[in-house]
Design a protein around this motif. Structure first.
Motif, PDB file in Angstrom:
ATOM      1  N   THR A   7       0.871  -1.169   0.000  1.00  0.00           N
ATOM      2  CA  THR A   7       0.000   0.000   0.000  1.00  0.00           C
ATOM      3  C   THR A   7       0.908   1.220   0.000  1.00  0.00           C
ATOM      4  O   THR A   7       1.744   1.375   0.884  1.00  0.00           O
ATOM      5  CB  THR A   7      -0.918   0.013   1.239  1.00  0.00           C
ATOM      6  N   SER A   8       0.738   2.059  -0.983  1.00  0.00           N
ATOM      7  CA  SER A   8       1.585   3.243  -1.120  1.00  0.00           C
ATOM      8  C   SER A   8       1.397   4.197   0.050  1.00  0.00           C
ATOM      9  O   SER A   8       0.277   4.390   0.550  1.00  0.00           O
ATOM     10  CB  SER A   8       1.246   3.971  -2.420  1.00  0.00           C
ATOM     11  N   ASP A  10       1.374   7.164  -0.246  1.00  0.00           N
ATOM     12  CA  ASP A  10       0.586   8.264  -0.790  1.00  0.00           C
ATOM     13  C   ASP A  10      -0.892   7.913  -0.961  1.00  0.00           C
ATOM     14  O   ASP A  10      -1.665   8.744  -1.429  1.00  0.00           O
ATOM     15  CB  ASP A  10       1.163   8.696  -2.141  1.00  0.00           C
ATOM     16  N   SER A  11      -1.290   6.688  -0.579  1.00  0.00           N
ATOM     17  CA  SER A  11      -2.691   6.292  -0.757  1.00  0.00           C
ATOM     18  C   SER A  11      -3.595   7.092   0.185  1.00  0.00           C
ATOM     19  O   SER A  11      -3.165   7.541   1.255  1.00  0.00           O
ATOM     20  CB  SER A  11      -2.866   4.794  -0.505  1.00  0.00           C
ATOM     21  N   VAL A  12      -4.833   7.270  -0.218  1.00  0.00           N
ATOM     22  CA  VAL A  12      -5.812   7.983   0.593  1.00  0.00           C
ATOM     23  C   VAL A  12      -5.953   7.292   1.951  1.00  0.00           C
ATOM     24  O   VAL A  12      -6.010   7.960   2.988  1.00  0.00           O
ATOM     25  CB  VAL A  12      -7.174   8.052  -0.131  1.00  0.00           C
ATOM     26  N   LYS A  15      -3.012   8.136   4.214  1.00  0.00           N
ATOM     27  CA  LYS A  15      -3.117   9.545   4.625  1.00  0.00           C
ATOM     28  C   LYS A  15      -4.206   9.738   5.688  1.00  0.00           C
ATOM     29  O   LYS A  15      -4.038  10.518   6.623  1.00  0.00           O
ATOM     30  CB  LYS A  15      -3.384  10.446   3.416  1.00  0.00           C
ATOM     31  N   PRO A  45      -6.541  -1.508   0.387  1.00  0.00           N
ATOM     32  CA  PRO A  45      -5.338  -0.964   1.030  1.00  0.00           C
ATOM     33  C   PRO A  45      -5.211  -1.497   2.457  1.00  0.00           C
ATOM     34  O   PRO A  45      -6.199  -1.592   3.182  1.00  0.00           O
ATOM     35  CB  PRO A  45      -5.569   0.544   1.007  1.00  0.00           C
TER      36      PRO A  45
END
Length: 88
Positions: A7-8, A10-12, A15, A45
């Protein structure tokens, strides 16, 4: 079968968890989790968020500090409350 997931940062989702908890030290880890089984397609995610120290996991003397345990419960509550507020 490849059971890795990613899971990045930068993923919602990441965040939102950062915003709810104030935790921002998310990183990739090189070990197995049940999340890999439950999310084989890696479409949901995921993060690993818990009170233990990674280097203590599954050791004969594994332990969790009580304060860390209680802090984790508060983080989970914040994430759940946030999710319920934004889901409707």
């Amino acid at each position: 079968m490849d059971l890795r997931f990613f899971t990045s940062k930068d993923s919602v989702f990441v965040k939102e968890v950062e915003s709810c908890t104030g935790i921002s030290q998310f990183r990739t880890v090189p070990y197995f989790t049940d999340g890999s089984i439950f999310n084989k397609e890696s479409t949901i995610p995921m993060i690993l968020l818990g009170p233990g120290l990674a280097e203590m996991a599954h050791q004969p003397n594994e332990f969790v500090y009580i304060k860390s345990y209680l802090d984790a419960i508060e983080h989970y509550k914040k994430i759940i409350r946030h999710t319920l507020r934004t889901s409707y």
